[in-house]
Scaffold this motif. Sequence first.
Motif, PDB file in Angstrom:
ATOM      1  N   UNK A 108       3.308  13.548 -10.533  1.00 48.66           N
ATOM      2  CA  UNK A 108       4.334  14.593 -10.643  1.00 48.66           C
ATOM      3  C   UNK A 108       5.094  14.514 -11.964  1.00 48.66           C
ATOM      4  N   UNK A 109       5.477  13.308 -12.352  1.00 53.37           N
ATOM      5  CA  UNK A 109       6.390  13.141 -13.486  1.00 53.37           C
ATOM      6  C   UNK A 109       5.726  12.577 -14.731  1.00 53.37           C
ATOM      7  N   UNK A 110       4.529  11.987 -14.584  1.00 53.69           N
ATOM      8  CA  UNK A 110       3.957  11.232 -15.685  1.00 53.69           C
ATOM      9  C   UNK A 110       4.519   9.821 -15.679  1.00 53.69           C
ATOM     10  N   UNK A 111       3.792   8.893 -16.255  1.00 55.06           N
ATOM     11  CA  UNK A 111       4.232   7.501 -16.211  1.00 55.06           C
ATOM     12  C   UNK A 111       5.571   7.312 -16.923  1.00 55.06           C
ATOM     13  N   UNK A 112       5.735   7.925 -18.093  1.00 52.07           N
ATOM     14  CA  UNK A 112       6.938   7.700 -18.902  1.00 52.07           C
ATOM     15  C   UNK A 112       8.202   8.099 -18.162  1.00 52.07           C
ATOM     16  N   UNK A 162      -5.939   9.453 -14.128  1.00 49.25           N
ATOM     17  CA  UNK A 162      -5.800  10.118 -15.423  1.00 49.25           C
ATOM     18  C   UNK A 162      -4.351  10.104 -15.900  1.00 49.25           C
ATOM     19  N   UNK A 163      -3.403  10.260 -14.956  1.00 51.46           N
ATOM     20  CA  UNK A 163      -1.989  10.251 -15.333  1.00 51.46           C
ATOM     21  C   UNK A 163      -1.596   8.922 -15.974  1.00 51.46           C
ATOM     22  N   UNK A 164      -2.152   7.846 -15.466  1.00 50.11           N
ATOM     23  CA  UNK A 164      -1.826   6.527 -15.999  1.00 50.11           C
ATOM     24  C   UNK A 164      -2.440   6.293 -17.372  1.00 50.11           C
ATOM     25  N   UNK A 165      -3.738   6.540 -17.482  1.00 52.19           N
ATOM     26  CA  UNK A 165      -4.421   6.182 -18.727  1.00 52.19           C
ATOM     27  C   UNK A 165      -4.050   7.109 -19.874  1.00 52.19           C
ATOM     28  N   UNK A 215       0.833  -1.203   0.000  1.00 49.39           N
ATOM     29  CA  UNK A 215       0.000   0.000   0.000  1.00 49.39           C
ATOM     30  C   UNK A 215       0.869   1.255   0.000  1.00 49.39           C
ATOM     31  N   UNK A 216       1.945   1.226   0.784  1.00 46.59           N
ATOM     32  CA  UNK A 216       2.868   2.359   0.851  1.00 46.59           C
ATOM     33  C   UNK A 216       3.514   2.616  -0.509  1.00 46.59           C
ATOM     34  N   UNK A 217       3.930   1.550  -1.170  1.00 44.09           N
ATOM     35  CA  UNK A 217       4.571   1.688  -2.470  1.00 44.09           C
ATOM     36  C   UNK A 217       3.596   2.179  -3.529  1.00 44.09           C
ATOM     37  N   UNK A 218       2.357   1.713  -3.484  1.00 48.21           N
ATOM     38  CA  UNK A 218       1.360   2.151  -4.463  1.00 48.21           C
ATOM     39  C   UNK A 218       1.006   3.619  -4.264  1.00 48.21           C
ATOM     40  N   UNK A 219       0.917   4.056  -3.011  1.00 49.53           N
ATOM     41  CA  UNK A 219       0.660   5.466  -2.750  1.00 49.53           C
ATOM     42  C   UNK A 219       1.815   6.328  -3.266  1.00 49.53           C
ATOM     43  N   UNK A 220       3.028   5.850  -3.058  1.00 47.52           N
ATOM     44  CA  UNK A 220       4.193   6.577  -3.562  1.00 47.52           C
ATOM     45  C   UNK A 220       4.190   6.623  -5.087  1.00 47.52           C
ATOM     46  N   UNK A 221       3.849   5.497  -5.703  1.00 50.24           N
ATOM     47  CA  UNK A 221       3.799   5.451  -7.167  1.00 50.24           C
ATOM     48  C   UNK A 221       2.759   6.422  -7.707  1.00 50.24           C
ATOM     49  N   UNK A 222       1.608   6.481  -7.063  1.00 53.96           N
ATOM     50  CA  UNK A 222       0.558   7.411  -7.497  1.00 53.96           C
ATOM     51  C   UNK A 222       1.065   8.840  -7.467  1.00 53.96           C
TER      52      UNK A 222
END
Length: 231
Positions: free
Chosen positions: A32-36, A115-118, A20-27
């Motif tokens: 901030x940076x966009x997926x790419x 939205x950032x992901x899709x 959960x901690x890692x997923x929150x950080x990833x979000x």
Amino acid sequence: MSEADERPRRRQARGERRISQLLQAAASVFCKLGYTASSTNAIAREAGVSPGTLYQFFPNKEAIAVELGGQLVKQMEEAHGRVFTAENARLPLDQLIDAIADPFVEFNCANPAFLALIKGPDAPGRVTEEHDTLHATLLDGVSGLLALRQPSLSTVERTLIAEMSFAMFKAALDLIVQSEGEERTAYAGEMKGMLYRYLAPYVGTGPVTVDGTAAPVGAAGATSRALPTGS
């Protein structure tokens, strides 16, 4: 339960908290940076853990995105099940728009990573596939509401109106999510007003009775629009 039995349960609980901690950080990093431009190192730093700790749970950035995207899609699916109801379809049009739009606006504002992901040009295929399935389900939900409010609309008409309404909503959603405070409220109000003015001639503005009496259409009338016909 013995101490030996408790140890695996504690390890599992710690593992779930770490995920959960890692997923929150990833979000946060994806927003901030966009997926790419995001990386596992950036996600680990955001989570306050070493890259080695991250790799104990996820082999790469794509796996993190797939897990996060799957959870967000599931939450969105649960939300749409609560709003596309016959009770909401019978509300006056302004209240119907509130009932449908508000939960999705709230969700996307609380989860901008969705939205950032899709929207990422190289988002994992599984994420885009799940989003496409969700998109089709949401369109079906809107079409179903239209059918309840105005049964005289053909399937082709309902599909076109649903697609146009959804496109309007998504276009405005970008502005809403990117703003805050009074500006966000203003954009949301404009989005709802746009949908109201578009839908009113097709499905009327008043409530629909429980016995299924259709809402009266506006002065323009549903049949006055240049929509394709068919069933």
